[in-house]
Each structure stands twice: as C-alpha cells, then as structure tokens.
Design a protein around this motif. Sequence first.
Motif, PDB file in Angstrom:
ATOM      1  N   GLY A  88      28.869 -77.575   6.603  1.00 27.76           N
ATOM      2  CA  GLY A  88      29.497 -77.701   7.906  1.00 27.76           C
ATOM      3  C   GLY A  88      29.376 -76.456   8.766  1.00 27.76           C
ATOM      4  O   GLY A  88      28.280 -75.888   8.908  1.00 27.76           O
ATOM      5  N   PRO A  89      30.497 -75.984   9.365  1.00 25.95           N
ATOM      6  CA  PRO A  89      30.442 -74.831  10.268  1.00 25.95           C
ATOM      7  C   PRO A  89      29.878 -73.572   9.611  1.00 25.95           C
ATOM      8  O   PRO A  89      29.170 -72.804  10.265  1.00 25.95           O
ATOM      9  CB  PRO A  89      31.907 -74.630  10.675  1.00 25.95           C
ATOM     10  N   ARG A  90      30.192 -73.359   8.339  1.00 30.30           N
ATOM     11  CA  ARG A  90      29.646 -72.173   7.665  1.00 30.30           C
ATOM     12  C   ARG A  90      28.125 -72.231   7.591  1.00 30.30           C
ATOM     13  O   ARG A  90      27.451 -71.220   7.773  1.00 30.30           O
ATOM     14  CB  ARG A  90      30.228 -72.056   6.251  1.00 30.30           C
ATOM     15  N   GLU A  91      27.602 -73.416   7.337  1.00 26.94           N
ATOM     16  CA  GLU A  91      26.145 -73.508   7.254  1.00 26.94           C
ATOM     17  C   GLU A  91      25.507 -73.376   8.633  1.00 26.94           C
ATOM     18  O   GLU A  91      24.402 -72.840   8.761  1.00 26.94           O
ATOM     19  CB  GLU A  91      25.711 -74.806   6.590  1.00 26.94           C
ATOM     20  N   ALA A  92      26.194 -73.837   9.668  1.00 20.25           N
ATOM     21  CA  ALA A  92      25.684 -73.643  11.028  1.00 20.25           C
ATOM     22  C   ALA A  92      25.527 -72.152  11.318  1.00 20.25           C
ATOM     23  O   ALA A  92      24.513 -71.716  11.882  1.00 20.25           O
ATOM     24  CB  ALA A  92      26.621 -74.287  12.043  1.00 20.25           C
ATOM     25  N   ILE A  93      26.520 -71.362  10.918  1.00 16.23           N
ATOM     26  CA  ILE A  93      26.430 -69.910  11.104  1.00 16.23           C
ATOM     27  C   ILE A  93      25.268 -69.343  10.298  1.00 16.23           C
ATOM     28  O   ILE A  93      24.500 -68.509  10.789  1.00 16.23           O
ATOM     29  CB  ILE A  93      27.764 -69.246  10.690  1.00 16.23           C
ATOM     30  N   GLN A  94      25.122 -69.812   9.055  1.00 16.10           N
ATOM     31  CA  GLN A  94      24.016 -69.338   8.216  1.00 16.10           C
ATOM     32  C   GLN A  94      22.667 -69.613   8.871  1.00 16.10           C
ATOM     33  O   GLN A  94      21.785 -68.754   8.919  1.00 16.10           O
ATOM     34  CB  GLN A  94      24.087 -70.025   6.842  1.00 16.10           C
ATOM     35  N   HIS A  95      22.531 -70.805   9.423  1.00 13.86           N
ATOM     36  CA  HIS A  95      21.259 -71.167  10.049  1.00 13.86           C
ATOM     37  C   HIS A  95      21.013 -70.376  11.332  1.00 13.86           C
ATOM     38  O   HIS A  95      19.867 -70.033  11.642  1.00 13.86           O
ATOM     39  CB  HIS A  95      21.212 -72.669  10.327  1.00 13.86           C
ATOM     40  N   MET A  96      22.062 -70.092  12.070  1.00 16.92           N
ATOM     41  CA  MET A  96      21.889 -69.276  13.275  1.00 16.92           C
ATOM     42  C   MET A  96      21.400 -67.871  12.914  1.00 16.92           C
ATOM     43  O   MET A  96      20.517 -67.325  13.586  1.00 16.92           O
ATOM     44  CB  MET A  96      23.203 -69.202  14.050  1.00 16.92           C
ATOM     45  N   ILE A  97      21.967 -67.301  11.860  1.00 15.92           N
ATOM     46  CA  ILE A  97      21.537 -65.968  11.419  1.00 15.92           C
ATOM     47  C   ILE A  97      20.074 -65.993  10.999  1.00 15.92           C
ATOM     48  O   ILE A  97      19.272 -65.118  11.366  1.00 15.92           O
ATOM     49  CB  ILE A  97      22.436 -65.473  10.271  1.00 15.92           C
ATOM     50  N   ILE A  98      19.705 -67.015  10.246  1.00 15.43           N
ATOM     51  CA  ILE A  98      18.311 -67.135   9.789  1.00 15.43           C
ATOM     52  C   ILE A  98      17.379 -67.257  10.994  1.00 15.43           C
ATOM     53  O   ILE A  98      16.358 -66.552  11.087  1.00 15.43           O
ATOM     54  CB  ILE A  98      18.151 -68.356   8.865  1.00 15.43           C
ATOM     55  N   ARG A  99      17.718 -68.121  11.963  1.00 10.28           N
ATOM     56  CA  ARG A  99      16.815 -68.331  13.102  1.00 10.28           C
ATOM     57  C   ARG A  99      16.758 -67.098  13.997  1.00 10.28           C
ATOM     58  O   ARG A  99      15.726 -66.819  14.609  1.00 10.28           O
ATOM     59  CB  ARG A  99      17.249 -69.559  13.901  1.00 10.28           C
ATOM     60  N   LYS A 100      17.841 -66.342  14.082  1.00  7.60           N
ATOM     61  CA  LYS A 100      17.789 -65.076  14.816  1.00  7.60           C
ATOM     62  C   LYS A 100      16.769 -64.151  14.172  1.00  7.60           C
ATOM     63  O   LYS A 100      16.001 -63.460  14.868  1.00  7.60           O
ATOM     64  CB  LYS A 100      19.171 -64.422  14.834  1.00  7.60           C
ATOM     65  N   ASN A 101      16.719 -64.132  12.848  1.00  6.48           N
ATOM     66  CA  ASN A 101      15.739 -63.298  12.153  1.00  6.48           C
ATOM     67  C   ASN A 101      14.310 -63.792  12.352  1.00  6.48           C
ATOM     68  O   ASN A 101      13.356 -63.017  12.196  1.00  6.48           O
ATOM     69  CB  ASN A 101      16.077 -63.230  10.655  1.00  6.48           C
ATOM     70  N   PHE A 102      14.155 -65.062  12.705  1.00  8.44           N
ATOM     71  CA  PHE A 102      12.835 -65.610  13.015  1.00  8.44           C
ATOM     72  C   PHE A 102      12.471 -65.428  14.487  1.00  8.44           C
ATOM     73  O   PHE A 102      11.408 -65.859  14.903  1.00  8.44           O
ATOM     74  CB  PHE A 102      12.768 -67.088  12.637  1.00  8.44           C
ATOM     75  N   GLY A 103      13.368 -64.832  15.269  1.00 10.37           N
ATOM     76  CA  GLY A 103      13.045 -64.542  16.667  1.00 10.37           C
ATOM     77  C   GLY A 103      13.765 -65.375  17.690  1.00 10.37           C
ATOM     78  O   GLY A 103      13.514 -65.230  18.897  1.00 10.37           O
ATOM     79  N   ALA A 104      14.677 -66.252  17.261  1.00 11.29           N
ATOM     80  CA  ALA A 104      15.360 -67.133  18.210  1.00 11.29           C
ATOM     81  C   ALA A 104      16.457 -66.388  18.968  1.00 11.29           C
ATOM     82  O   ALA A 104      17.104 -65.490  18.436  1.00 11.29           O
ATOM     83  CB  ALA A 104      15.950 -68.336  17.480  1.00 11.29           C
ATOM     84  N   THR A 105      16.658 -66.790  20.207  1.00  7.61           N
ATOM     85  CA  THR A 105      17.767 -66.289  21.028  1.00  7.61           C
ATOM     86  C   THR A 105      18.837 -67.358  21.228  1.00  7.61           C
ATOM     87  O   THR A 105      19.971 -67.045  21.587  1.00  7.61           O
ATOM     88  CB  THR A 105      17.262 -65.839  22.404  1.00  7.61           C
ATOM     89  N   HIS A 106      18.471 -68.628  21.047  1.00  8.67           N
ATOM     90  CA  HIS A 106      19.381 -69.763  21.204  1.00  8.67           C
ATOM     91  C   HIS A 106      19.191 -70.699  20.009  1.00  8.67           C
ATOM     92  O   HIS A 106      18.131 -70.704  19.374  1.00  8.67           O
ATOM     93  CB  HIS A 106      19.103 -70.534  22.496  1.00  8.67           C
ATOM     94  N   PHE A 107      20.222 -71.503  19.754  1.00  9.22           N
ATOM     95  CA  PHE A 107      20.164 -72.382  18.570  1.00  9.22           C
ATOM     96  C   PHE A 107      20.800 -73.723  18.902  1.00  9.22           C
ATOM     97  O   PHE A 107      21.877 -73.789  19.502  1.00  9.22           O
ATOM     98  CB  PHE A 107      20.909 -71.712  17.405  1.00  9.22           C
ATOM     99  N   ILE A 108      20.118 -74.805  18.519  1.00 15.74           N
ATOM    100  CA  ILE A 108      20.638 -76.148  18.683  1.00 15.74           C
ATOM    101  C   ILE A 108      21.432 -76.523  17.437  1.00 15.74           C
ATOM    102  O   ILE A 108      20.921 -76.442  16.318  1.00 15.74           O
ATOM    103  CB  ILE A 108      19.503 -77.169  18.875  1.00 15.74           C
ATOM    104  N   ILE A 109      22.691 -76.920  17.642  1.00  9.53           N
ATOM    105  CA  ILE A 109      23.528 -77.334  16.514  1.00  9.53           C
ATOM    106  C   ILE A 109      23.700 -78.850  16.563  1.00  9.53           C
ATOM    107  O   ILE A 109      24.130 -79.402  17.573  1.00  9.53           O
ATOM    108  CB  ILE A 109      24.908 -76.646  16.563  1.00  9.53           C
ATOM    109  N   GLY A 110      23.352 -79.529  15.471  1.00 12.88           N
ATOM    110  CA  GLY A 110      23.558 -80.974  15.377  1.00 12.88           C
ATOM    111  C   GLY A 110      24.993 -81.270  14.994  1.00 12.88           C
ATOM    112  O   GLY A 110      25.776 -80.369  14.805  1.00 12.88           O
ATOM    113  N   ARG A 111      25.363 -82.503  14.846  1.00 11.29           N
ATOM    114  CA  ARG A 111      24.417 -83.602  14.940  1.00 11.29           C
ATOM    115  C   ARG A 111      24.131 -83.932  16.394  1.00 11.29           C
ATOM    116  O   ARG A 111      24.900 -83.579  17.281  1.00 11.29           O
ATOM    117  CB  ARG A 111      24.954 -84.809  14.175  1.00 11.29           C
TER     118      ARG A 111
END
Length: 253
Positions: A229-252
């Motif tokens: 849930g919300p914890r994994e959303a945060i985890q994915h945002m951190i990962i995508r920031k490390n891949f170069g993202a500035t914005h993140f789409i959160i589902g569903r």
Amino acid sequence: IDLNERQACDVFCLVHGAFSPLQGFMEETAYNSVVKDMRLPEKQLFGLPVTLDVQSIAGLKEGDKILLKWEGKEVAVLEASSIYKPNKVVEAKECYGTSSLEHPTVHSLIAELGQYYIGGKVHGLESPKFKYLVQTPAEVRATLPEGKDVVAFQNRNPIHRAHFELLKCAQRDVKDSILLVHPTCGPTQPGDIDGLVRIDTYEALRKETEQEFPMFRWAYLPYSMKMAGPREAIQHMIIRKNFGATHFIIGRD
C-alpha cells in the motif's frame, strides 16, 4: 549463499543504486527504524525494509564476508555486520497493516522467509541476469534528456488501454516532459501473470506507439512486489527518483 529470485532482485537494486542511499542489506538498527518509523537511522525516508533472510546462521558470524550466488553466478559479496532474528509479527503489522496470513506477503514473510536476517554492505561482482532485459539506474538516466521533467509509471500487471490513456494524460499535464514506463517484472503475489508475459504486452505497445510518442522511454525493473500500500508507493517513488524521475504516477488508475 544461493539467492532466490526475490533476493537477486534486491541485490541488483542495491549494487546499482536503485535503493540509494542504501549500500547493502539493512542492519538491525536500520531495519527497526524503517519498520517503526519509515526512516533510516540518518532520518531519510524509506518505505520498506530491505533484508537478506536465511533459515540458519550455523557457521556464520558478524564480520564474515559472504559470497552471494544467483543461478550459479557469483554476483556479490556481503560484509555481514549484523545478524539478527526479527520480530516478523511486528514487521507484518507495521509494514502491511495486518498479521493475517491471507495477505500474500505476510504469508511469505511468516511461512517462507528464513528466520534470521543478515545485514551489511554489498559489493557487486557481476550484475544479476534475469530472463528479461533490464537497465540500471545509470543506463536509464543516460537516455533521459537534460533539463526535462521525467514522469515515471509503475505497474505490476500487463498494460491495458486505460493505463496508456493515463500515461498520455500525465505526460500532457507535466509540460514538455519525458514519460518513463517502468514496470516491475520480478516476483509478485500468487495468481499474477508471469513477468515475461507482462513484458510482452509492454514491448508490443512500445513498438506500436514509438513513432507517435517519441517522448516515451521504456525499461523494466527487477523488483519483488510487496503489496504494502502507501509504504510501497513511497518505496517505488524513491526507486524511480534514483532512475531519474521527477514525478511519479500512483495507481490504481
């Protein structure tokens, strides 16, 4: 130690900086801090613990250097600075909001993962190889034009029309941006469609749309979904920031 696919995904993310600022599997202090407060000891935000589980610690001690192998290949060395027995009930309640075995990751945590965790810095020897093509954070960042916002999209399912419309809307909302389509392709919950099949759907759409949408980038992440849930959303945002993202789409969606 011979790794399973979930652990090999974590080693890939650690040695290539996808889990930055982590440099290895969490020691007990960091583990407890993230479980309780979603913070590393240095106070950086972090969604979920990243741990190496083993069933037995016979013959192992703190200070050992442990060779990690994946499908017969020597992929990393772990400096074992912390060996501990976690409270998995607390981990389940704090991270997943329940200790019920009906939750797929709680079931895996209690019934399948080893009873001990080993923490310490991980030194890469050879990048873990998977059945699908993956790109490191550095490789993905090298494909992104400088000075542009990057909107990342995470998904664990085959892509469908509603997803694609969501991607187009997000890319339009963030003016002159790049859209990074970056699904996870590692282990998920029982009943999910196989990762290779999921990739086939993304590859078909990439080829079909690459002329019309040159601002889209496509890459695949070896990561084991936790359904947190919300914890994994945060985890994915951190990962995508490390891949170069500035914005993140959160589902569903």
